[in-house]
Design a protein around this motif. Structure first.
Motif, PDB file in Angstrom:
ATOM      1  N   MET A 194      39.182  48.758  17.389  1.00  0.00           N
ATOM      2  CA  MET A 194      39.323  47.446  16.792  1.00  0.00           C
ATOM      3  C   MET A 194      38.039  47.068  16.059  1.00  0.00           C
ATOM      4  SD  MET A 194      40.251  43.836  18.588  1.00  0.00           S
ATOM      5  CE  MET A 194      41.901  43.495  18.056  1.00  0.00           C
ATOM      6  N   PHE A 195      36.960  46.743  16.795  1.00  0.00           N
ATOM      7  CA  PHE A 195      35.675  46.430  16.183  1.00  0.00           C
ATOM      8  C   PHE A 195      34.678  47.507  16.573  1.00  0.00           C
ATOM      9  CE2 PHE A 195      37.500  42.110  16.912  1.00  0.00           C
ATOM     10  CZ  PHE A 195      37.734  41.806  15.581  1.00  0.00           C
ATOM     11  N   LYS A 196      33.869  47.933  15.594  1.00  0.00           N
ATOM     12  CA  LYS A 196      32.850  48.941  15.870  1.00  0.00           C
ATOM     13  C   LYS A 196      31.444  48.338  15.916  1.00  0.00           C
ATOM     14  CE  LYS A 196      35.222  52.968  14.074  1.00  0.00           C
ATOM     15  NZ  LYS A 196      36.480  52.677  13.554  1.00  0.00           N
ATOM     16  N   LYS A 197      31.233  47.296  15.097  1.00  0.00           N
ATOM     17  CA  LYS A 197      29.918  46.664  15.052  1.00  0.00           C
ATOM     18  C   LYS A 197      30.118  45.167  14.829  1.00  0.00           C
ATOM     19  CE  LYS A 197      26.453  49.002  13.305  1.00  0.00           C
ATOM     20  NZ  LYS A 197      25.417  49.557  12.397  1.00  0.00           N
ATOM     21  N   ILE A 198      29.599  44.374  15.758  1.00  0.00           N
ATOM     22  CA  ILE A 198      29.765  42.918  15.723  1.00  0.00           C
ATOM     23  C   ILE A 198      28.399  42.269  15.501  1.00  0.00           C
ATOM     24  CG2 ILE A 198      30.447  40.885  17.059  1.00  0.00           C
ATOM     25  CD1 ILE A 198      32.394  42.752  18.604  1.00  0.00           C
ATOM     26  N   LEU A 199      28.347  41.383  14.512  1.00  0.00           N
ATOM     27  CA  LEU A 199      27.133  40.620  14.243  1.00  0.00           C
ATOM     28  C   LEU A 199      27.264  39.242  14.856  1.00  0.00           C
ATOM     29  CD1 LEU A 199      24.405  40.250  12.573  1.00  0.00           C
ATOM     30  CD2 LEU A 199      25.858  39.072  10.938  1.00  0.00           C
ATOM     31  N   VAL A 200      26.270  38.843  15.624  1.00  0.00           N
ATOM     32  CA  VAL A 200      26.229  37.486  16.162  1.00  0.00           C
ATOM     33  C   VAL A 200      25.011  36.800  15.576  1.00  0.00           C
ATOM     34  CG1 VAL A 200      24.953  37.086  18.296  1.00  0.00           C
ATOM     35  CG2 VAL A 200      27.254  36.629  18.269  1.00  0.00           C
ATOM     36  N   ALA A 201      25.228  35.619  14.997  1.00  0.00           N
ATOM     37  CA  ALA A 201      24.128  34.822  14.467  1.00  0.00           C
ATOM     38  C   ALA A 201      23.626  33.934  15.595  1.00  0.00           C
ATOM     39  CB  ALA A 201      24.620  33.982  13.291  1.00  0.00           C
ATOM     40  N   HIS A 202      22.330  34.041  15.897  1.00  0.00           N
ATOM     41  CA  HIS A 202      21.781  33.317  17.050  1.00  0.00           C
ATOM     42  C   HIS A 202      20.548  32.532  16.646  1.00  0.00           C
ATOM     43  CE1 HIS A 202      20.193  32.578  21.084  1.00  0.00           C
ATOM     44  NE2 HIS A 202      21.436  32.741  21.474  1.00  0.00           N
ATOM     45  N   ASP A 203      20.568  31.220  16.892  1.00  0.00           N
ATOM     46  CA  ASP A 203      19.450  30.355  16.540  1.00  0.00           C
ATOM     47  C   ASP A 203      18.790  29.705  17.752  1.00  0.00           C
ATOM     48  OD1 ASP A 203      21.306  28.473  17.301  1.00  0.00           O
ATOM     49  OD2 ASP A 203      21.345  27.421  15.386  1.00  0.00           O
ATOM     50  N   GLY A 204      19.180  30.113  18.945  1.00  0.00           N
ATOM     51  CA  GLY A 204      18.587  29.544  20.146  1.00  0.00           C
ATOM     52  C   GLY A 204      19.307  28.330  20.691  1.00  0.00           C
TER      53      GLY A 204
ATOM     54  N   THR B 278      35.774  46.383  23.438  1.00  0.00           N
ATOM     55  CA  THR B 278      36.015  47.309  22.335  1.00  0.00           C
ATOM     56  C   THR B 278      34.986  48.426  22.236  1.00  0.00           C
ATOM     57  OG1 THR B 278      34.733  45.968  20.774  1.00  0.00           O
ATOM     58  CG2 THR B 278      37.084  45.472  20.966  1.00  0.00           C
ATOM     59  N   GLU B 279      33.962  48.397  23.094  1.00  0.00           N
ATOM     60  CA  GLU B 279      32.857  49.346  23.062  1.00  0.00           C
ATOM     61  C   GLU B 279      32.113  49.307  21.731  1.00  0.00           C
ATOM     62  OE1 GLU B 279      34.095  53.217  24.376  1.00  0.00           O
ATOM     63  OE2 GLU B 279      35.006  52.422  26.194  1.00  0.00           O
ATOM     64  N   ALA B 280      32.094  48.127  21.122  1.00  0.00           N
ATOM     65  CA  ALA B 280      31.393  47.943  19.844  1.00  0.00           C
ATOM     66  C   ALA B 280      29.901  47.775  20.083  1.00  0.00           C
ATOM     67  CB  ALA B 280      31.934  46.705  19.122  1.00  0.00           C
ATOM     68  N   GLU B 281      29.140  48.061  19.032  1.00  0.00           N
ATOM     69  CA  GLU B 281      27.704  47.798  19.043  1.00  0.00           C
ATOM     70  C   GLU B 281      27.492  46.341  18.670  1.00  0.00           C
ATOM     71  OE1 GLU B 281      23.751  49.059  16.464  1.00  0.00           O
ATOM     72  OE2 GLU B 281      25.531  50.329  16.366  1.00  0.00           O
ATOM     73  N   LEU B 282      26.496  45.712  19.267  1.00  0.00           N
ATOM     74  CA  LEU B 282      26.201  44.313  18.972  1.00  0.00           C
ATOM     75  C   LEU B 282      24.915  44.216  18.171  1.00  0.00           C
ATOM     76  CD1 LEU B 282      27.075  41.373  19.386  1.00  0.00           C
ATOM     77  CD2 LEU B 282      25.704  41.348  21.452  1.00  0.00           C
ATOM     78  N   VAL B 283      24.984  43.476  17.071  1.00  0.00           N
ATOM     79  CA  VAL B 283      23.828  43.219  16.224  1.00  0.00           C
ATOM     80  C   VAL B 283      23.576  41.717  16.286  1.00  0.00           C
ATOM     81  CG1 VAL B 283      22.906  43.309  13.877  1.00  0.00           C
ATOM     82  CG2 VAL B 283      24.405  45.146  14.702  1.00  0.00           C
ATOM     83  N   VAL B 284      22.381  41.327  16.722  1.00  0.00           N
ATOM     84  CA  VAL B 284      22.021  39.917  16.818  1.00  0.00           C
ATOM     85  C   VAL B 284      21.059  39.603  15.681  1.00  0.00           C
ATOM     86  CG1 VAL B 284      20.979  38.125  18.254  1.00  0.00           C
ATOM     87  CG2 VAL B 284      22.267  39.984  19.332  1.00  0.00           C
ATOM     88  N   LEU B 285      21.373  38.537  14.937  1.00  0.00           N
ATOM     89  CA  LEU B 285      20.528  38.145  13.817  1.00  0.00           C
ATOM     90  C   LEU B 285      20.064  36.703  13.977  1.00  0.00           C
ATOM     91  CD1 LEU B 285      19.310  38.656  10.987  1.00  0.00           C
ATOM     92  CD2 LEU B 285      21.477  37.813  10.038  1.00  0.00           C
ATOM     93  N   THR B 286      18.761  36.504  13.875  1.00  0.00           N
ATOM     94  CA  THR B 286      18.182  35.170  13.851  1.00  0.00           C
ATOM     95  C   THR B 286      17.604  34.961  12.454  1.00  0.00           C
ATOM     96  OG1 THR B 286      17.639  35.260  16.195  1.00  0.00           O
ATOM     97  CG2 THR B 286      16.473  33.620  14.885  1.00  0.00           C
TER      98      THR B 286
END
Length: 147
Positions: free
Chosen positions: A1-11, A29-37
């Motif tokens: 389903m999802f392979k790479k998920i981006l989460v926008a994080h501002d605290g 989904t065993e996806a990789e998580l990418v966190v972006l601030t």
């Protein structure tokens, strides 16, 4: 389903809720998580004004301070994700207009979902990500989950 998920994080609390949802999806989904601030760059005028305190004493560079604060938020979010049981996580910080930076970074990293809180830190609390979920949903070419 999802392979790479981006989460926008501002605290913010909303960003923490988005991070928890994204972590749950990653586990399913065993996806990789990418966190972006994202932190806001300042114009030359804003930066020069902010470098002078009321008593005329110079302070540090505002962009450097914002970058440092964003780095702390990124490290906090990465640690939080690991406590939620997600091992494949990367945290990044970028400067620029929040919504456009989030969407372009998701494309650059090959993400297939963006997860974002419905409300961020807001104008009164700082210049970090803020509440940009509406704009992200309107310009993203991939699905966006607003938490």
């Amino acid at each position: 389903m999802f392979k790479k998920i981006l989460v926008a994080h501002d605290g913010s609390n909303g960003a923490d809720a988005a991070l928890e949802q994204a972590a749950g999806l990653c586990k399913l989904t065993e996806a990789e998580l990418v966190v972006l601030t994202v932190y806001r760059h300042h114009s030359i005028l804003e930066a020069s004004i902010s470098m002078v305190r009321g008593n005329g004493e110079k302070s540090g560079n505002l962009d450097d301070a914002m970058k440092s604060a964003a780095r702390e938020v990124g490290e906090h979010s990465k640690a939080l994700v690991r406590t939620l049981g997600v091992s494949k996580v990367q945290a990044f910080i970028k400067g620029g207009p929040a919504a456009r930076t989030i969407v372009s970074f998701a494309k650059e990293k090959g993400c297939d979902l963006i997860v974002i809180g419905s409300r961020g830190v807001g104008a009164a609390e700082g210049y970090m990500l803020g509440s940009v979920s509406h704009k992200v949903t309107s310009i993203a070419q991939i699905p966006v989950l607003v938490v």
